[in-house]
Scaffold this motif. Sequence first.
Motif, PDB file in Angstrom:
ATOM      1  N   GLY A   1     111.618  84.960  21.142  1.00 26.48           N
ATOM      2  CA  GLY A   1     112.764  85.764  21.570  1.00 26.48           C
ATOM      3  C   GLY A   1     113.413  85.077  22.746  1.00 26.48           C
ATOM      4  O   GLY A   1     113.029  83.965  23.123  1.00 26.48           O
ATOM      5  N   PHE A   2     114.400  85.725  23.330  1.00 25.87           N
ATOM      6  CA  PHE A   2     115.068  85.112  24.467  1.00 25.87           C
ATOM      7  C   PHE A   2     114.145  85.052  25.681  1.00 25.87           C
ATOM      8  O   PHE A   2     113.268  85.894  25.858  1.00 25.87           O
ATOM      9  N   HIS A   3     114.386  84.040  26.495  1.00 25.81           N
ATOM     10  CA  HIS A   3     113.817  84.016  27.832  1.00 25.81           C
ATOM     11  C   HIS A   3     114.891  84.440  28.836  1.00 25.81           C
ATOM     12  O   HIS A   3     114.682  85.342  29.642  1.00 25.81           O
ATOM     13  N   SER A   4     116.056  83.804  28.760  1.00 22.17           N
ATOM     14  CA  SER A   4     117.096  84.037  29.763  1.00 22.17           C
ATOM     15  C   SER A   4     118.437  83.547  29.239  1.00 22.17           C
ATOM     16  O   SER A   4     118.500  82.805  28.253  1.00 22.17           O
ATOM     17  N   VAL A   5     119.473  83.979  29.904  1.00 20.50           N
ATOM     18  CA  VAL A   5     120.814  83.442  29.665  1.00 20.50           C
ATOM     19  C   VAL A   5     121.357  82.996  31.010  1.00 20.50           C
ATOM     20  O   VAL A   5     121.246  83.718  32.007  1.00 20.50           O
ATOM     21  N   THR A   6     121.927  81.783  31.034  1.00 19.91           N
ATOM     22  CA  THR A   6     122.513  81.254  32.267  1.00 19.91           C
ATOM     23  C   THR A   6     124.022  81.409  32.223  1.00 19.91           C
ATOM     24  O   THR A   6     124.670  80.919  31.291  1.00 19.91           O
ATOM     25  N   LEU A   7     124.572  82.104  33.203  1.00 21.36           N
ATOM     26  CA  LEU A   7     126.018  82.241  33.330  1.00 21.36           C
ATOM     27  C   LEU A   7     126.502  81.207  34.327  1.00 21.36           C
ATOM     28  O   LEU A   7     125.989  81.147  35.443  1.00 21.36           O
ATOM     29  N   ALA A   8     127.473  80.390  33.932  1.00 20.74           N
ATOM     30  CA  ALA A   8     128.044  79.406  34.855  1.00 20.74           C
ATOM     31  C   ALA A   8     129.290  80.022  35.496  1.00 20.74           C
ATOM     32  O   ALA A   8     130.163  80.541  34.797  1.00 20.74           O
ATOM     33  N   VAL A   9     129.317  79.990  36.824  1.00 28.26           N
ATOM     34  CA  VAL A   9     130.420  80.610  37.559  1.00 28.26           C
ATOM     35  C   VAL A   9     130.846  79.683  38.699  1.00 28.26           C
ATOM     36  O   VAL A   9     130.075  78.830  39.142  1.00 28.26           O
TER      37      VAL A   9
ATOM     38  N   LEU B   1     124.522  80.276  37.721  1.00 28.29           N
ATOM     39  CA  LEU B   1     124.548  78.849  38.025  1.00 28.29           C
ATOM     40  C   LEU B   1     125.907  78.486  38.613  1.00 28.29           C
ATOM     41  O   LEU B   1     126.943  78.763  38.000  1.00 28.29           O
ATOM     42  N   VAL B   2     125.885  77.885  39.792  1.00 28.55           N
ATOM     43  CA  VAL B   2     127.107  77.326  40.369  1.00 28.55           C
ATOM     44  C   VAL B   2     126.926  75.816  40.384  1.00 28.55           C
ATOM     45  O   VAL B   2     126.078  75.300  41.112  1.00 28.55           O
ATOM     46  N   ASP B   3     127.675  75.124  39.530  1.00 24.75           N
ATOM     47  CA  ASP B   3     127.530  73.676  39.368  1.00 24.75           C
ATOM     48  C   ASP B   3     128.932  73.071  39.367  1.00 24.75           C
ATOM     49  O   ASP B   3     129.693  73.241  38.404  1.00 24.75           O
ATOM     50  N   SER B   4     129.260  72.368  40.442  1.00 22.71           N
ATOM     51  CA  SER B   4     130.632  71.860  40.580  1.00 22.71           C
ATOM     52  C   SER B   4     130.936  70.778  39.544  1.00 22.71           C
ATOM     53  O   SER B   4     132.101  70.424  39.338  1.00 22.71           O
ATOM     54  N   ALA B   5     129.912  70.261  38.874  1.00 23.75           N
ATOM     55  CA  ALA B   5     130.159  69.244  37.838  1.00 23.75           C
ATOM     56  C   ALA B   5     130.680  69.873  36.545  1.00 23.75           C
ATOM     57  O   ALA B   5     131.225  69.175  35.684  1.00 23.75           O
ATOM     58  N   LEU B   6     130.537  71.170  36.400  1.00 28.29           N
ATOM     59  CA  LEU B   6     130.989  71.826  35.170  1.00 28.29           C
ATOM     60  C   LEU B   6     132.482  72.119  35.240  1.00 28.29           C
ATOM     61  O   LEU B   6     132.983  72.599  36.257  1.00 28.29           O
ATOM     62  N   LEU B   7     133.162  71.843  34.134  1.00 26.87           N
ATOM     63  CA  LEU B   7     134.573  72.207  34.026  1.00 26.87           C
ATOM     64  C   LEU B   7     134.670  73.641  33.512  1.00 26.87           C
ATOM     65  O   LEU B   7     133.674  74.241  33.096  1.00 26.87           O
TER      66      LEU B   7
END
Length: 322
Positions: free
Chosen positions: A164-172, A214-220
């Motif tokens: 089943g799921f473990h987690s979901v990561t939201l990128a913001v 997740l705050v990742d400045s490399a993500l568009l």
Amino acid sequence: MLSVNPSALSSTLTLTGLHHVTAIAGDPRRNVDFYTRVLGLRLIKRSVNFDDPSTYHLYYGDSVGTPGSVLTFFPWAGIRRGRPGHGQAYATAFSVPAGSLPFWTTRLLAHGVAPATPIDRFGDKVLGFTDPDGLVLELVTTSEPDTRTAHAHPEISAAHGIRGFHSVTLAVTSAAPTAALLTGPMGYRATQSSPGRTRYTVAAAGPGSYIDLLVDSALLRGLAGAGTVHHLAFRTPNDTTQSEARRILSGLGHHVSPVMDRNYFHSIYYREPKGVLFEIATDNPGFTVDEPLATLGTALKLPAHYESQRAKIEAHLPSLTP
Ligand code: ZN
């Protein structure tokens, strides 16, 4: 005469973890092949997009489609790829048994998928890879108890199977607005933090409940299309707790949809402050409401209002068998 004492009303939603994740895919046959044959999930429902019955809605999960195990797709053959990025549910992680990552690395490579080298995250091991459309997936081994059972698969033993799921990561782009919604009315609490990533959990803590911000400045900025998540759904026990959730969120100024009957659960939708579409879905009535457990996912199931158009709808849907 009715009188309401506001202080007697709860101001926190009753949520018990993740319910399902819905993503966009390309070729439906390739989607079925990857999730059932390669990852070993069960195709628990073949239905259509209730807003567009010319398109499938495919549901995968454990043997019974337990909330917290269900990944669903709207597959459109030929649709352009999206771009996973911020403003989206960026990564969907499944829980697998301790020690199983070497098995999965070998298995994915054998099926033409190149997984990343496993990394450590909050004491767990995480194996990242993408599905054939570019959807970001992870397999997580955790020392926490997870008693959920994987769907039986001839090549994947219970010592390796997806539970089943473990987690979901939201990128913001910034975590505070989403964190305020999660830890305020949604009743989540922060449990762990590392640079750029904070983990939240709700009531029944454990795998299947986690949301990572997740705050990742490399993500568009994320762009919708094949290989991206359309929305994620949180679990609520029943229609009463859902209607209470709707009242609380609306009272806080969120634009919440009316209750939608999705046949297998009832749903409300709203957008969190950074743009990710949230749904709250009921545990009832479940996937056996319109076909027996033994034959889940083997026949095209339509909501009642489309039954009169069944012949036309079936004629336009592609075959799912190779
Ligand atoms: Zn949904």
